[in-house]
Design an enzyme around this catalytic site. Structure first.
Site, PDB file in Angstrom:
ATOM      1  N   SER A 219      74.947  97.518  99.783  1.00 34.05           N
ATOM      2  CA  SER A 219      75.228  96.498  98.792  1.00 34.05           C
ATOM      3  C   SER A 219      75.445  95.159  99.509  1.00 34.05           C
ATOM      4  CB  SER A 219      76.436  96.929  97.947  1.00 34.05           C
ATOM      5  OG  SER A 219      76.584  96.133  96.805  1.00 34.05           O
ATOM      6  N   TRP A 220      76.572  94.478  99.304  1.00 31.06           N
ATOM      7  CA  TRP A 220      76.842  93.266 100.090  1.00 31.06           C
ATOM      8  C   TRP A 220      76.802  93.571 101.588  1.00 31.06           C
ATOM      9  CZ3 TRP A 220      77.062  88.372 101.227  1.00 31.06           C
ATOM     10  CH2 TRP A 220      77.864  87.946 102.294  1.00 31.06           C
TER      11      TRP A 220
ATOM     12  N   GLY B   1      81.047  94.374  98.521  1.00 31.03           N
ATOM     13  CA  GLY B   1      81.789  93.315  97.822  1.00 31.03           C
ATOM     14  C   GLY B   1      80.891  92.087  97.661  1.00 31.03           C
TER      15      GLY B   1
ATOM     16  N   ASP C 239      69.829 102.117  90.257  1.00 33.16           N
ATOM     17  CA  ASP C 239      70.861 101.173  90.683  1.00 33.16           C
ATOM     18  C   ASP C 239      70.702  99.907  89.851  1.00 33.16           C
ATOM     19  OD1 ASP C 239      72.454  99.304  92.000  1.00 33.16           O
ATOM     20  OD2 ASP C 239      71.878  99.978  94.009  1.00 33.16           O
TER      21      ASP C 239
ATOM     22  N   HIS D 278      74.038 103.166  92.156  1.00 32.28           N
ATOM     23  CA  HIS D 278      74.375 102.233  93.236  1.00 32.28           C
ATOM     24  C   HIS D 278      75.284 102.831  94.309  1.00 32.28           C
ATOM     25  CE1 HIS D 278      75.148  98.382  95.133  1.00 32.28           C
ATOM     26  NE2 HIS D 278      76.454  98.516  94.959  1.00 32.28           N
TER      27      HIS D 278
END
Length: 314
Positions: free
Chosen positions: A107-108, A40, A264, A292
């Site tokens: 990711s985050w 996120g 990605d 991703h």
């Protein structure tokens, strides 16, 4: 990935006057602890996230970050910064009486993993990271302003749609106004468009079922509002802070495996490569046929390989 399992314990942790976190424990109560840091920000955990870990070897700890998933209040931006989340991870570790744990994030979640490890390097047994994201201005510009738009022009049109043409020179700022509108319909329409852009670009082969996640009002509202809040505030850190030599030197001794999709576009490979250059000791795997998403076959396989390798690490 391992078969889906159910948690043996679910609970909440009050971390401030405002925020209460949902967390869950699954796998082996006596196993080596691993904490899963979701993406996120604002994405929340999914039950499939437990399946990256051998349930015989690991005590698997999932939690929803502030304002996300089952944590309350949903989509809340107050007292919601990177450093609040770092403190929350420590509170959870202390509550569970864990001395050191493995940290897994994509990711985050990779951003937060690095921020946490650099703040508490003595508490981290290993890092398993995917789709490296360090919130540099150049990364945000590529995905939200000019870059990924060249590869997904039709999805980009849908992302542009809620924003008046005169405001499109700064899409993050323009979305910030709409995502914080007092008008519910304006806010939800913007949240769905923001979320749909990320879902449409997350896999090498576009997945309609994944894009449909953006149609859920509650998910889109939390995901979009919290992401935008972090991005407009540059992650509450210096530009490139997580890649600075003095920050990497704090964690250089920690075993680290990075899995990165070659194609990605949400978190392009250039960032993983930048991390490798400043931290050559880490092990970088670039998956040639992946984007991703952690659910793509090549990425999922290497992530499970990594958790299997670290399961018996002392």
């Amino acid at each position: 990935m391992f078969p889906e399992i159910q948690p043996y314990e679910t609970s909440t942790l009050k971390v401030s006057e405002t925020h209460t976190l949902y967390y869950e424990l699954s796998g082996n109560k006596e196993g080596t602890p691993v904490v899963f840091l979701h993406g996120g920000p604002g994405g929340g955990c999914d039950e499939k996230d437990r399946s990256f870990f051998n349930p015989i070897k690991y005590q698997i700890i999932l939690f929803d970050q502030r304002g996300s998933g089952k944590s309350t209040p949903t989509a809340c931006l107050e007292e919601n910064t990177t450093w609040d989340l770092v403190k929350d991870i420590e509170r959870l570790r202390e509550k569970l009486d864990i001395e050191k744990w493995h940290v897994f994030g994509g990711s985050w979640g990779s951003t937060l993993s690095l921020a946490y490890a650099q703040s508490h390097p003595d508490r981290v047994k290993s890092l398993i990271l995917r789709g490296i994201f360090t919130l540099r201005k150049s990364e945000l510009h590529f995905f939200y302003q000019d870059g990924a738009s060249h590869l997904f022009p039709e999805a980009w049109d849908d992302y542009l749609a809620p924003i008046p043409e005169a405001e499109r020179h700064d899409m993050i700022l323009a979305y910030h106004a709409q995502l914080n509108s007092i008008d519910d319909s304006t806010r939800i329409q913007a949240a769905k468009a923001w979320s749909k852009w990320e879902m449409a670009t997350s896999k090498l082969y576009v997945d309609p079922s994944y894009i449909n996640r953006a149609e859920n009002d509650a998910f889109a509202n939390a995901f979009a509002r919290i992401e935008n809040h972090y991005f407009i505030n540059s992650g509450f850190m210096r530009d490139g802070q997580l890649l600075e030599k003095q920050e990497i030197d704090k964690i250089r001794h920690i075993p680290c495996i990075v899995v990165q999709g070659r194609y990605d576009v949400v978190c392009p490979a250039t960032t993983a490569y930048s991390l490798k250059k400043v931290w050559p000791e880490l092990e970088l795997h670039i998956v040639p046929d992946a984007g991703h998403s952690a659910r793509e076959v090549g990425i999922a396989k290497l992530l499970v390989d990594a958790t299997n390798r670290f399961a018996d690490l002392e």
